[in-house]
Design an enzyme around this catalytic site. Structure first.
Site: not given
Ligand code: AMP
Length: 238
Positions: A33, A108, A148, A181, A192
Site C-alpha cells: 500500500k 481498518r 523487509r 520494523r 496483524r
Molecule cells: P501499517 O504501517 O499500516 O502496517 O500499520 C502498522 C500498525 O499501526 C498496525 O499494525 C496497527 O497497530 C497500527 N495502525 C495503522 N493504521 C491503523 C488504523 N487505521 N487503525 C488502527 N491501528 C492502525
C-alpha cells in the site's frame, strides 16, 4: 448535478486532469500500500496519508498518542478507533487535501469507515470516496514482511529475499545500517493478519456493497499495479 459530477465537470472545464478525490488503499499488511501510494502521489499530486506512518511518527516523538500506540503496535493489534480517527481528522484539515488524498491503511475497522463516511457526507463539495484493495497471497506476504528492511537515513526499502542491498545489512546509497520494523517479525505478522481478517475484511465488504470498490492483483511489477489502481479509480469515478 451532484457534487461529484460538479467536481468532475470543473476538472474537465479547467482542462486539467480530473480531480482524483479521496481514495482508500486497502489490503493486508505487506501488500505494498505504501509503495503504491507513493506512485499515486507522483501521478496525481495529492498527499499520501498513512496512519501507520503517522502513528510511528508519534511513537518516535514520544507524544501521549505515541506512548499508547507503541505497545499496541508492537503486539500487531489495532490502535483504538477514537485515537486514529482524531489523528486523521487533524491531518485532513491541512489544505493539501483539497483535491483529494490517498488514505493508506485507513479505515481498518467498520467503526473507522463509518466515521469517515459520516465526515465526508457532511461536505457539500467534493467527490465520494472510492476504495481499492491490493491482493497478494499469504506466503508471499510473509516473505515480504519478514524480509523487509529500511534505511533510517534515506527511507529506502529493501527486501533480503527479493531486493537485497549490495552489501548485506547496509544501504546502497548512504551506507547506513538497515533497520527492521519491530512489528515485521513472523509472530507479529500473524497477529496483524488476524486483525486484518477479523476487523478490516468487513471494511472491504462495506465499500463493495456501496459499489465503490475494486480489487487489483498486487503480485506484479510496481508500475503495472499502479496503472491497475489508476484504471480502477477512473472506472469507479464514472
Ligand atoms: P501499517 O504501517 O499500516 O502496517 O500499520 C502498522 C500498525 O499501526 C498496525 O499494525 C496497527 O497497530 C497500527 N495502525 C495503522 N493504521 C491503523 C488504523 N487505521 N487503525 C488502527 N491501528 C492502525
Amino acid at each position: 448535478m451532484s457534487s461529484s459530477e460538479v467536481a468532475v465537470e470543473q476538472g474537465r472545464e479547467s482542462g486539467l486532469k480530473p480531480i482524483p478525490g479521496p481514495i482508500l488503499l486497502l489490503g493486508a499488511p505487506g501488500v505494498g500500500k505504501g509503495t503504491q501510494a507513493k506512485e499515486l502521489v507522483k501521478l496525481w499530486g495529492i498527499p499520501q496519508i498513512s496512519t501507520g506512518d503517522l502513528l510511528r511518527a508519534n511513537v518516535g516523538q514520544g507524544t501521549s498518542l505515541g506512548r499508547v500506540a507503541k505497545e499496541i503496535m508492537g503486539r500487531g493489534e489495532l490502535v483504538p478507533d477514537s485515537l486514529v480517527d482524531e489523528m486523521v481528522a487533524v491531518r485532513l484539515q491541512q489544505p493539501d487535501t483539497a483535491n483529494g488524498y490517498i488514505l493508506d491503511g485507513f479505515p481498518r475497522t467498520l467503526g473507522q469507515a463509518g466515521w469517515l463516511d459520516g465526515r465526508l457526507a457532511k461536505q457539500t463539495q467534493g467527490l465520494p470516496v472510492v476504495a481499492v484493495s491490493i491482493q497478494v497471497d499469504y506466503n508471499q506476504l510473509l516473505r515480504r514482511i519478514t524480509g523487509r528492511r529500511n534505511c533510517p537515513v534515506c527511507q529506502r526499502i529493501y527486501n533480503v529475499y527479493s531486493h537485497p542491498p549490495q552489501q548485506a545489512g547496509f544501504c546502497d546509497v548512504d551506507g547506513a545500517a538497515l533497520a527492521q520494523r519491530a512489528d515485521d517479525t513472523e509472530q507479529v505478522f500473524k497477529e496483524r493478519m488476524r486483525a486484518y481478517s477479523s476487523m478490516t475484511a468487513p471494511v472491504v465488504d462495506h465499500y463493495r456493497e456501496l459499489g465503490r470498490f475494486a480489487e487489483v492483483d498486487g503480485d506484479r511489477p510496481i508500475e503495472l499495479i499502479a496503472s491497475g489502481i489508476v484504471d480502477a479509480v477512473e472506472r469507479l469515478r464514472k
